[in-house]
Design a protein around this motif. Structure first.
Motif, PDB file in Angstrom:
ATOM      1  N   ALA A   1       0.981   0.036  -1.657  1.00 26.10           N
ATOM      2  CA  ALA A   1       2.184  -0.616  -1.143  1.00 26.10           C
ATOM      3  C   ALA A   1       3.144   0.420  -0.586  1.00 26.10           C
ATOM      4  O   ALA A   1       3.222   1.544  -1.060  1.00 26.10           O
ATOM      5  N   ARG A   2       3.863   0.037   0.476  1.00 24.58           N
ATOM      6  CA  ARG A   2       4.891   0.915   1.009  1.00 24.58           C
ATOM      7  C   ARG A   2       6.042   1.013   0.018  1.00 24.58           C
ATOM      8  O   ARG A   2       6.238   0.140  -0.809  1.00 24.58           O
ATOM      9  N   ALA A   3       6.822   2.070   0.114  1.00 22.23           N
ATOM     10  CA  ALA A   3       7.962   2.251  -0.787  1.00 22.23           C
ATOM     11  C   ALA A   3       8.904   1.057  -0.705  1.00 22.23           C
ATOM     12  O   ALA A   3       9.478   0.629  -1.710  1.00 22.23           O
ATOM     13  N   ALA A   4       9.043   0.493   0.518  1.00 21.49           N
ATOM     14  CA  ALA A   4       9.970  -0.629   0.690  1.00 21.49           C
ATOM     15  C   ALA A   4       9.498  -1.880  -0.034  1.00 21.49           C
ATOM     16  O   ALA A   4      10.286  -2.773  -0.333  1.00 21.49           O
ATOM     17  N   ASP A   5       8.176  -1.988  -0.296  1.00 20.81           N
ATOM     18  CA  ASP A   5       7.623  -3.168  -0.973  1.00 20.81           C
ATOM     19  C   ASP A   5       7.725  -3.068  -2.492  1.00 20.81           C
ATOM     20  O   ASP A   5       7.467  -4.035  -3.196  1.00 20.81           O
ATOM     21  N   TRP A   6       8.033  -1.898  -3.001  1.00 17.82           N
ATOM     22  CA  TRP A   6       8.049  -1.662  -4.444  1.00 17.82           C
ATOM     23  C   TRP A   6       9.478  -1.705  -4.947  1.00 17.82           C
ATOM     24  O   TRP A   6      10.388  -1.250  -4.252  1.00 17.82           O
ATOM     25  N   PRO A   7       9.734  -2.258  -6.141  1.00 18.28           N
ATOM     26  CA  PRO A   7       8.787  -2.814  -7.120  1.00 18.28           C
ATOM     27  C   PRO A   7       8.484  -4.291  -6.871  1.00 18.28           C
ATOM     28  O   PRO A   7       9.305  -5.008  -6.307  1.00 18.28           O
ATOM     29  N   LEU A   8       7.339  -4.705  -7.334  1.00 22.03           N
ATOM     30  CA  LEU A   8       6.919  -6.089  -7.174  1.00 22.03           C
ATOM     31  C   LEU A   8       7.262  -6.930  -8.394  1.00 22.03           C
ATOM     32  O   LEU A   8       7.146  -8.153  -8.362  1.00 22.03           O
ATOM     33  N   ARG A   9       7.669  -6.280  -9.479  1.00 18.78           N
ATOM     34  CA  ARG A   9       8.017  -6.964 -10.730  1.00 18.78           C
ATOM     35  C   ARG A   9       8.954  -6.045 -11.516  1.00 18.78           C
ATOM     36  O   ARG A   9       9.262  -4.944 -11.068  1.00 18.78           O
ATOM     37  N   PRO A  10       9.422  -6.456 -12.706  1.00 17.38           N
ATOM     38  CA  PRO A  10      10.338  -5.602 -13.474  1.00 17.38           C
ATOM     39  C   PRO A  10       9.778  -4.208 -13.730  1.00 17.38           C
ATOM     40  O   PRO A  10       8.569  -4.029 -13.910  1.00 17.38           O
ATOM     41  N   VAL A  11      10.671  -3.238 -13.751  1.00 16.10           N
ATOM     42  CA  VAL A  11      10.318  -1.845 -14.014  1.00 16.10           C
ATOM     43  C   VAL A  11      10.665  -1.531 -15.471  1.00 16.10           C
ATOM     44  O   VAL A  11      11.711  -1.937 -15.971  1.00 16.10           O
ATOM     45  N   ARG A  12       9.773  -0.815 -16.110  1.00 13.83           N
ATOM     46  CA  ARG A  12       9.964  -0.452 -17.521  1.00 13.83           C
ATOM     47  C   ARG A  12      10.216   1.047 -17.642  1.00 13.83           C
ATOM     48  O   ARG A  12       9.501   1.850 -17.063  1.00 13.83           O
ATOM     49  N   ILE A  13      11.269   1.408 -18.382  1.00 17.57           N
ATOM     50  CA  ILE A  13      11.511   2.814 -18.723  1.00 17.57           C
ATOM     51  C   ILE A  13      11.242   2.979 -20.210  1.00 17.57           C
ATOM     52  O   ILE A  13      11.957   2.425 -21.052  1.00 17.57           O
ATOM     53  N   ILE A  14      10.206   3.717 -20.550  1.00 14.85           N
ATOM     54  CA  ILE A  14       9.894   3.978 -21.955  1.00 14.85           C
ATOM     55  C   ILE A  14      10.719   5.162 -22.444  1.00 14.85           C
ATOM     56  O   ILE A  14      10.745   6.228 -21.819  1.00 14.85           O
ATOM     57  N   VAL A  15      11.406   4.954 -23.554  1.00 11.47           N
ATOM     58  CA  VAL A  15      12.133   6.020 -24.233  1.00 11.47           C
ATOM     59  C   VAL A  15      11.388   6.296 -25.538  1.00 11.47           C
ATOM     60  O   VAL A  15      11.294   5.413 -26.391  1.00 11.47           O
ATOM     61  N   PRO A  16      10.831   7.486 -25.733  1.00 11.92           N
ATOM     62  CA  PRO A  16      10.008   7.752 -26.914  1.00 11.92           C
ATOM     63  C   PRO A  16      10.810   8.065 -28.177  1.00 11.92           C
ATOM     64  O   PRO A  16      10.319   8.754 -29.070  1.00 11.92           O
ATOM     65  N   PHE A  17      12.030   7.542 -28.235  1.00 12.76           N
ATOM     66  CA  PHE A  17      12.902   7.741 -29.392  1.00 12.76           C
ATOM     67  C   PHE A  17      13.576   6.419 -29.742  1.00 12.76           C
ATOM     68  O   PHE A  17      13.574   5.471 -28.947  1.00 12.76           O
ATOM     69  N   ALA A  18      14.175   6.369 -30.914  1.00 14.81           N
ATOM     70  CA  ALA A  18      14.799   5.133 -31.385  1.00 14.81           C
ATOM     71  C   ALA A  18      16.030   4.772 -30.549  1.00 14.81           C
ATOM     72  O   ALA A  18      16.647   5.633 -29.912  1.00 14.81           O
ATOM     73  N   ALA A  19      16.355   3.502 -30.578  1.00 11.85           N
ATOM     74  CA  ALA A  19      17.549   3.027 -29.881  1.00 11.85           C
ATOM     75  C   ALA A  19      18.797   3.625 -30.518  1.00 11.85           C
ATOM     76  O   ALA A  19      18.829   3.914 -31.712  1.00 11.85           O
ATOM     77  N   GLY A  20      19.808   3.837 -29.684  1.00 12.69           N
ATOM     78  CA  GLY A  20      21.086   4.312 -30.192  1.00 12.69           C
ATOM     79  C   GLY A  20      21.345   5.788 -30.010  1.00 12.69           C
ATOM     80  O   GLY A  20      22.480   6.236 -30.149  1.00 12.69           O
ATOM     81  N   GLY A  21      20.313   6.559 -29.695  1.00 10.67           N
ATOM     82  CA  GLY A  21      20.505   7.988 -29.504  1.00 10.67           C
ATOM     83  C   GLY A  21      20.890   8.331 -28.074  1.00 10.67           C
ATOM     84  O   GLY A  21      20.962   7.452 -27.210  1.00 10.67           O
ATOM     85  N   PRO A  22      21.130   9.613 -27.792  1.00 10.37           N
ATOM     86  CA  PRO A  22      21.527  10.028 -26.441  1.00 10.37           C
ATOM     87  C   PRO A  22      20.504   9.657 -25.374  1.00 10.37           C
ATOM     88  O   PRO A  22      20.871   9.177 -24.299  1.00 10.37           O
ATOM     89  N   ALA A  23      19.218   9.867 -25.657  1.00 14.25           N
ATOM     90  CA  ALA A  23      18.190   9.543 -24.664  1.00 14.25           C
ATOM     91  C   ALA A  23      18.201   8.061 -24.338  1.00 14.25           C
ATOM     92  O   ALA A  23      18.114   7.659 -23.166  1.00 14.25           O
ATOM     93  N   ASP A  24      18.325   7.244 -25.349  1.00 14.45           N
ATOM     94  CA  ASP A  24      18.377   5.797 -25.156  1.00 14.45           C
ATOM     95  C   ASP A  24      19.595   5.412 -24.324  1.00 14.45           C
ATOM     96  O   ASP A  24      19.502   4.618 -23.374  1.00 14.45           O
TER      97      ASP A  24
END
Length: 319
Positions: free
Chosen positions: A18-41
């Motif tokens: 797909a061209r860049a203009a066609d993306w995203p086709l659905r929701p995008v997920r950002i995985i944070v490998p740490f618990a909620a509430g911290g700086p990374a989150d």
């Protein structure tokens, strides 16, 4: 009507990325490998808020904590949906080297760097009551006898621990590391002098420095900090090669289409130029970055190499 020639071409056309203009086709997920509430989150959620309206799709932050970030990082590495990102940190270049068994991914091979979001400076501090006034005094005190100086860190294998070991390696000292479970836990012992030293994040120590409870000896970075203009870098104090940066960044799994990678990298750089977002990031005690993709692409494998070399040379292992 589809001709015979067109029918043969159709599968190939459908297989084109797909061209860049066609993306995203659905929701995008950002995985944070740490618990909620911290700086990374918190930082990942800021980016999600900025990205969603620009992408025209929801951007969902998914916390996958555990095993020092291995679980979430592994989940991101295995994602092949083209709509998953990883909010990573410098720890992802350290943790694999600490394990007795290989982790289920190759950090350098399985991820495409998109750009840095921010960095967390580290500062060497001693209690205000300490007779140590500068880095030269610290080196002298550490060489006064075997393990004459103890240094608190926020956990075995953490950046504050590795900073202590890096100092030992650069100065020929044998400062003893004392592991705690986080910077907040170690602070009482540092303030009262139970431990003599700490390589800790600026956001944690700055209030104590300003209140006169801690003394800053040097900054473990390439330049002096605006919040501590009188505090030299280690290079200025004649200790070369002691740069410790708690960076945070956005990466994509290797399977992500190139056009999507290019769009996200450009979007991240655009977002990081927004003064309002940079101010919010600074509120977390993080120095906002420029999100320069080329710079991060060069830094990422180098960080993996240098921390691996240190871990192996000092015999450090996960608890």
């Amino acid at each position: 009507m589809i001709t015979r020639r067109a029918a043969f071409c159709l599968p190939a056309l459908l297989a084109l990325p797909a061209r860049a203009a066609d993306w995203p086709l659905r929701p995008v997920r950002i995985i944070v490998p740490f618990a909620a509430g911290g700086p990374a989150d918190g930082l990942a959620r800021m980016l999600a808020e900025v990205f969603a309206p620009r992408l025209g799709q929801p951007v969902v932050v998914e916390n996958r904590a555990g095993a020092g970030g291995i679980i979430g990082t592994g989940a991101a590495a295995a994602a092949a949906d083209g709509h998953t990102l990883l909010f990573g940190s410098v720890s992802m270049t350290i943790v694999p080297h600490l394990q007795a068994q290989p982790v289920p991914y190759d950090v350098v091979r399985d991820f495409v760097p998109l750009g840095l979001v921010g960095s967390t400076p580290f500062v060497a501090v001693v209690p205000a009551s300490s007779p140590i006034r500068d880095v030269a005094g610290l080196v002298a005190a550490a060489k006064a006898g075997p393990r004459a100086i103890t240094a608190a860190n926020s956990g075995n294998g953490t950046l504050s621990h590795l900073a202590t070991e890096l100092f030992n390696a650069r100065t020929g000292t044998a400062i003893e590391s004392v592991a705690y479970r986080g910077e907040g836990v170690l602070m009482p012992d540092l303030l009262n002098g139970t431990v003599a030293l700490g390589f800790l994040t600026l956001s944690t120590v700055l209030p104590h420095i300003r209140a006169g409870r801690l003394r800053a000896l040097a900054v473990a970075g390439p330049a002096r900090l605006a919040g501590l203009p009188e505090t030299p870098t280690f290079a200025e104090a004649d200790v070369a090669g002691l740069e410790v940066d708690g960076w945070q960044a956005l990466l994509a799994p290797r399977a992500t289409p190139a056009a999507s990678v290019e769009r996200m990298a450009a979007l991240l750089q655009e977002a990081m130029a927004d003064p309002a977002l940079r101010e919010r990031i600074a509120g977390f005690g993080v120095l906002p970055a420029s999100a320069d993709r080329a710079a991060f692409a060069a830094l990422f494998p180098e960080e993996f190499r240098r921390w691996g070399d240190l871990v192996r040379s000092r015999g450090i292992r996960a608890e």
